[in-house]
Scaffold this motif. Structure first.
Motif, PDB file in Angstrom:
ATOM      1  N   PRO A 168       0.799  -1.237   0.000  1.00  0.00           N
ATOM      2  CA  PRO A 168       0.000   0.000   0.000  1.00  0.00           C
ATOM      3  C   PRO A 168       0.825   1.277   0.000  1.00  0.00           C
ATOM      4  O   PRO A 168       0.423   2.265  -0.620  1.00  0.00           O
ATOM      5  N   LEU A 169       1.975   1.302   0.671  1.00  0.00           N
ATOM      6  CA  LEU A 169       2.737   2.549   0.791  1.00  0.00           C
ATOM      7  C   LEU A 169       3.064   3.169  -0.574  1.00  0.00           C
ATOM      8  O   LEU A 169       2.648   4.300  -0.853  1.00  0.00           O
ATOM      9  N   PRO A 170       3.803   2.482  -1.450  1.00  0.00           N
ATOM     10  CA  PRO A 170       4.104   3.112  -2.739  1.00  0.00           C
ATOM     11  C   PRO A 170       2.872   3.300  -3.613  1.00  0.00           C
ATOM     12  O   PRO A 170       2.814   4.234  -4.422  1.00  0.00           O
ATOM     13  N   ALA A 171       1.861   2.419  -3.446  1.00  0.00           N
ATOM     14  CA  ALA A 171       0.635   2.575  -4.225  1.00  0.00           C
ATOM     15  C   ALA A 171      -0.070   3.883  -3.874  1.00  0.00           C
ATOM     16  O   ALA A 171      -0.540   4.613  -4.752  1.00  0.00           O
ATOM     17  N   ILE A 172      -0.132   4.195  -2.582  1.00  0.00           N
ATOM     18  CA  ILE A 172      -0.755   5.444  -2.148  1.00  0.00           C
ATOM     19  C   ILE A 172       0.069   6.635  -2.624  1.00  0.00           C
ATOM     20  O   ILE A 172      -0.476   7.630  -3.126  1.00  0.00           O
TER      21      ILE A 172
END
Length: 392
Positions: free
Chosen positions: A139-143
């Motif tokens: 989720p971190l890089p996706a966000i």
């Protein structure tokens, strides 16, 4: 090992599980090795990979950057991408895209990334199993990428699915169709989004890309879509797998983890060593424009050459005791992000995300174990990481 007995394929499940023993055999016995399974030459020594990356005139990117079996043409599968182009067009594209991807823009994301990281860690369980990929590293890089582009966060799960499908579309297993479907879905999504940004500009990367101009020239529609695909996949996968691989390495080296938790100032240098020790991108391909004679092998014009970043980064000639993980090492010439004109445009963002993520993780979760028996590796030749990684 006898050269005649050595076999290497980037798609071999055994290699995907642990490529480093065969990398050492390649460096020692066959530094210029022909892989029938990948239909390419394989360069494994740091000196050779380093030199090839600095010579884009000889080692061209225009015919694709992923090793493929005979009869598969990657350039027919995707719209034009920066990473699959040569000068002079590459120079123009890079200049255009760089205007929307400046160091200032990246540096300005630090507080935002810290907020995202804290939010994800707040949601993590205090005890018990936690899937590090789905709960944090994915989720971190996706966000971050979704926010940079300006697309709604609720679409990030779709992005993650499309991205993972693309990188696991192994040609040797006949999965090109699934990859094409994922690419088509991404192109359709971004085409509509680009049209919206032309009509209603916002303060985001997508708007900046649409309006970026050098010498009176804009990116074409196909080039914009190709860059969106590249940014999504590269922006997701590099950081997700850097973080996942780092979680495993630090679990296996608790003394190093303890040092980093006690002294966060060591984290930036440790990120470089983590990139070297277990590179998220294990290798990319080039196509020869002229004959190259190397280690007794004559590689012909038109031949594909796979540059093994993961092997180059474990070469004792470049990094003494290269199989030893050392957070105090200065791996200045590690090639996890490539080198030269194709040096990863998002390297500074990946480094920033990794530093912030590891600092916060070590501050709040000083100790963890990984359940490698239950972990699921990505089934990808060039990309090394996990699709699921249970932590305790």
């Amino acid at each position: 090992m006898d050269h005649q007995q050595l076999t290497y394929s980037p798609f071999d499940p055994t290699v995907i599980a642990d490529p480093y023993p065969v990398y050492r055999e390649l460096r020692d016995s066959a530094p210029a090795y022909w892989s029938p399974q990948a239909s390419s030459w394989v360069l494994s020594r740091h000196q050779d990979v380093w030199g090839a990356l600095a010579d884009p005139t000889t080692y061209s990117s225009a015919s694709g950057i992923f090793p493929t079996p005979p009869g598969v043409d990657m350039t027919e599968l995707f719209l034009p991408m920066l990473i699959m182009s040569d000068p002079p067009r590459h120079t123009q594209l890079r200049r255009l895209v760089s205007k929307a991807f400046t160091p200032r823009r990246i540096a300005g994301l630090e507080a935002h990334i810290e907020t995202i990281v804290d939010g994800l860690l707040d949601e993590a369980p205090e005890a018990g199993a936690w899937d590090f990929v789905s709960g944090f590293a994915g989720p971190l890089p996706a966000i971050v990428i979704a926010d940079m582009l300006g697309v709604p966060r609720e679409d990030r799960d779709r992005f993650r699915t499309w991205s993972t499908t693309l990188i696991q579309s192994n040609p040797t297993r006949g999965e090109i169709g699934a990859g094409l479907d994922a690419a088509a879905a991404l192109y359709e999504y971004f085409s509509a989004f680009l049209a919206e940004r032309r009509a209603h500009p916002q303060d985001d990367l997508m708007t900046a890309l649409v309006h970026a101009e050098v010498e009176g020239e804009h990116l074409s529609e196909d080039e914009l879509l190709g860059f969106c695909l590249l940014l999504l996949v590269a922006g997701h996968e590099t950081t997700t797998n850097l973080l996942s691989n780092s979680a495993v390495v630090l679990a296996q080296h608790p003394d190093s983890r303890r040092q980093l938790a006690d002294n966060p100032k060591l984290v930036p240098a440790a990120v470089e060593e983590l990139l070297r020790y277990d590179s998220p991108v294990q290798g990319l391909a080039r196509t020869l424009t002229r004959q190259v004679d190397l280690h007794g092998q004559a590689m012909e014009p038109g031949d594909t050459v796979l540059l093994l970043f993961g092997s180059a980064n474990r070469d004792d000639q470049a990094f003494p005791e290269a199989d030893h993980f050392d957070i105090h090492r200065d791996p200045e010439r590690q090639v996890a992000f490539g080198r030269g004109i194709h040096f990863c445009l998002g390297a500074s963002l990946a480094r920033l995300e990794a530093r912030i993520a590891l600092e916060a993780l070590l501050a709040r979760r000083r100790d963890w174990d990984v359940d490698l028996d239950s972990a699921v590796r990505l089934r990808s030749g060039p990309i090394r990481g996990y699709s699921s990684l249970p932590l305790r």
